[in-house]
Structure formats: structure tokens, C-alpha cells
Design a protein around this motif. Sequence first.
Motif, short mmCIF file in Angstrom:
data_model
loop_
_atom_site.label_atom_id
_atom_site.label_comp_id
_atom_site.label_asym_id
_atom_site.label_seq_id
_atom_site.Cartn_x
_atom_site.Cartn_y
_atom_site.Cartn_z
N PRO A 1 2.26 2.24 9.49
CA PRO A 1 0.98 2.96 9.67
C PRO A 1 0.15 3.15 8.40
O PRO A 1 -1.08 3.25 8.48
CB PRO A 1 1.42 4.31 10.23
CG PRO A 1 2.84 4.48 9.77
CD PRO A 1 3.42 3.11 9.73
N THR A 2 0.79 3.22 7.24
CA THR A 2 0.05 3.51 6.00
C THR A 2 -0.38 2.21 5.33
O THR A 2 0.47 1.40 4.94
CB THR A 2 0.92 4.32 5.02
OG1 THR A 2 1.40 5.48 5.68
CG2 THR A 2 0.12 4.69 3.78
N PRO A 3 -1.68 1.98 5.17
CA PRO A 3 -2.13 0.72 4.56
C PRO A 3 -1.77 0.66 3.07
O PRO A 3 -1.75 1.68 2.37
CB PRO A 3 -3.64 0.74 4.74
CG PRO A 3 -3.91 1.78 5.77
CD PRO A 3 -2.82 2.79 5.65
N PHE A 4 -1.50 -0.54 2.60
CA PHE A 4 -1.34 -0.81 1.17
C PHE A 4 -2.70 -1.22 0.61
O PHE A 4 -3.57 -1.69 1.34
CB PHE A 4 -0.33 -1.93 0.94
CG PHE A 4 1.09 -1.55 1.29
CD1 PHE A 4 1.96 -1.11 0.31
CD2 PHE A 4 1.55 -1.61 2.60
CE1 PHE A 4 3.26 -0.76 0.61
CE2 PHE A 4 2.84 -1.25 2.94
CZ PHE A 4 3.70 -0.82 1.93
N GLU A 5 -2.89 -1.04 -0.69
CA GLU A 5 -4.16 -1.43 -1.30
C GLU A 5 -4.39 -2.93 -1.16
O GLU A 5 -5.47 -3.38 -0.81
CB GLU A 5 -4.19 -1.04 -2.78
CG GLU A 5 -4.47 0.43 -3.03
CD GLU A 5 -5.84 0.85 -2.51
OE1 GLU A 5 -6.80 0.05 -2.64
OE2 GLU A 5 -5.96 1.97 -1.97
#
Length: 491
Positions: free
Chosen positions: A397-401
Motif C-alpha cells: 500500500p505505501t508507494p516508494f519514491e
Amino acid sequence: MYTRFKAHWIFLFLLACATSPSFSQTAYQKLPVEKLEQAYTTYKEPAITHRRFKHETIQPLIQKHGTDFKLEELGKSVDGRTITSMKWGQGQTKVMLWSQMHGNESTATMALFDLFNFLEGENDGHDEVRELLKSQLSLKFIPMINPDGAEAFKRRNSLDIDLNRDAISQISPEAVILKQARDDFEPEFGFNLHDQQIYYNVVNTPKQATISLLAPAYNYETDINEVRGRAMKTIAGMNELLQELIPGQVGKYDDAFEPRAFGDNIQKWGTSTILIESGGYLGDPEKQHIRKINFMIILNALNQIATRGYEQYTTEQYFAIPDNGFQLMDLIINEMQVKVKGEWYPLDIAIRRRETENPAGYYMSASVEDLGDMQVFFGFETLDATGLQYLEGKVFPTPFESVNELTEAKAVELLREGYLAVKVKNGEARQVHPLPILVLKTTEKYSSGWMTGSATNFFLAKEGKPRYAVVNGYLIDLENPKKQEIRNRIY
């Protein structure tokens, strides 16, 4: 008395003809493997290191041979790229070799430039072979018949025509050039140089058909006349060498007559035509080993022709070469459990990965080729999945840069937690990356499935816990991941 005297001189004349180099070739001897390998190592063209090179790459290489070879611009492609022939030798037997009729079939083109270097060599232990070829053969080479296709690394030309189906209609300027070159030169022998898919095997065996050979038919009946018979005998000699180089990995290409094809028609027009198809070889994605094999068998075949050594072989030896099959898969998973309407079913699935060209490089795109009972197929990689169940993956769920924040170890860690894909804030769609996980930029979802045609992105689970991941057709053992060359894209 006069009759006996005349007969005596006729006998002496014929004896002189039989022993004179100008009337008879040197006795044929297969060139030793170690000598061929030495020649390749010495003369491999260093400017070409991979199979995706373009027209502009080979132009200076052609020009550097302008002293020993006679160069001739034959014409231009649809997009205006020059097509050049290179002539060498002073013998009576004419041989024409052409490559890259299909733009993404470049293996033999690499080998031809190695051969050009060899033909210009001297004082290296190969002078006897070189002088034999020069005195007995006139060689005409046409590397890269389809430069526009090579530019995009695709099969067809800029008219989207398959040049090997344009021998009769002559719609494409490249086809006109090749036909005119053959008609002007009138070669006795021709070498039609191609690549075939890596999924060709020696029929009913797990061995790749690294090289496949064919003396194309000139009619629907696949009759054998003197012209085709010469090609068959030459191929039998080539196979003798190949069995030393790649034992059991030589196939015979299908000889069904194709009335539009160049090979079939050039055979029909009176040139003994030999098709070489370069397939796959384990651990050789850039086909550098197969390039070496091409160099060796072409050089030895020219030696056969120069000495008429092909006459010691038979058409029966040609037909003894096993046929090609098309039974190879990248990955076969056996006995995978899939759930349909509440019931679990064990099935085998066969997966193939296909190259897709991209301005940033190329990537692989995998799908299910077939499923059910796959026992007639062979996998480069096979997994017994007895007791393992098909499981869909999640998106982290958490995007990476960006993709640069991810390491291979981090990707495997996420896979073990059931995440098959990650999102990134920055990145270009279709950007190629080597990570064993899906990377999403333009979408929140990814395709997956186990039915035919489905994208192959899923887990194989034991009691609900991922044991293996299949990411774009690549198998990852989550307990013991191995290093492998992966070419994925950002979605």
C-alpha cells in the motif's frame, strides 16, 4: 598405331587434369575444431558485442574491408538505408551469403563480420585454407538485407512486409535488391541466414535446436534434383561438424514448400540453397556462443564447397538429421492446484516469455501458453507443485519514491509477505528494471491468472503461505532465491 598414340596422349592429358590444381580441388578434409576455434578467437569482430546493433554500427565495419573486398551499393531500403554487397575471391564456384532478411535475426550477421576479418588475415597458420577459398570460390556477401527492421529490431521491414514472403511479388525494394543480386551473380551455392525462436527443440527431446538446417524444397512435391541434392549433401557435412560442437542439438527445419519464400525460390532458380537457423543455447541470451558456431560451420562449409567435399556425403545422411519440434517452454509448473466453483483441480501450466522492444531497451512479457496435461512439452525450468495452491498476490500500500529505493533483497522480503507488486511515485512507464517484483506507476492493479493467455503473476502457496512467486513468468523460490537475469517493466 595412330589410334593407340592418340589414346595414350588423351590418357596423359586427363591424368594431368586430375592432378592439376586448376582442374581439381584439393581433397576435402573437415577443418579441425581447435583450428576453427582459434580462428574465431583471433578474428572475432570486437565492435559487435550484442545482437541488438543497427545499420549505422556496421557501416564503418563494411568500409574498413574496402581494400580486400569489392564493395557495391546495391540500393536502398524503404527508409533510405544503404544495402551493400561485399565480394571476395577469384574462383569459378560462386557462393552468395545473405543475412538479416528479418531485422531481429542478427546472429549470422555477427559471424559474417568475424569471417570478413578472417579472410583478410595472413601468416597465422590459416593461410592454406584462405588461399584455397580465394582460388576456388567467388564469394558475395550481403549482410543486413533488412536494415529498417534491424533499426527497430523487428522481423518485418518498414512496409510491414515479411521479406521472406516477397520473393515473387517484389513489393519491397529490399526484395528487388536481393533478387537482382542473385540474378546478376548467378551463384552455384547460396546461404540463407536466419534466427529461429528459442523454443525450437530437437523433436521429442528436451534439447534446444541450437542450429537448424534445411535444403529448401523447390516444389510442393519436395522433389530432389541435382541442385537441392548438393545442398543436402553440404548440410550433411555441416552436421558432422555440429555434432562435435553441440551434440544432439541440431534439427532439420520443416521443408514444406512456401511459394513466396526466397529460399525456396532461389533453390528453384538453380542455386543450391542452405538455410541456417540459429536458435537458443542455455546461458547465451546475446547469442555470442551461437555466433561462434555460425562462424565455424560457415567456414567449414565453404571449405567443403571449395574442395567439392560435399560429394562424399549422401542425402540419406541429410534425412537422418532429426526434425525440429516446438516443444520448449520457459517454465512448466506441474500439478498446481487451482480453485473453480469451490473445487480444487490439479493441472500443469506451460509459460513462455516473449521479448518486447522498448526505446529504453527490451523487456519480457510472459503468459500462459497452454495448460492441462503438459507431458509432451519440456521446460527450461520445471517445478513439481504437488500440494501447492494458486494464490493471488497483493499490492504493497505505501508507494516508494522510485524503483531505485528497492533492492532485490527488499523485493523478496515483500514477496514472502504476500505482496506481488509495489507502487512508485516517480518513474517512466515501460522503464526496464531487474527486480523480482511488479512495479506500478500508471495503474493501481496488475494482470494475473492461470488460464491460457493470462499474465503470469501469482503465488504458489502451502496452507495459505507463499512458497514460490511467479513474477512475469520468472519463478522465485522464496526460501532459496537465486540470482537470475530479470527484465521487467514499470506498469
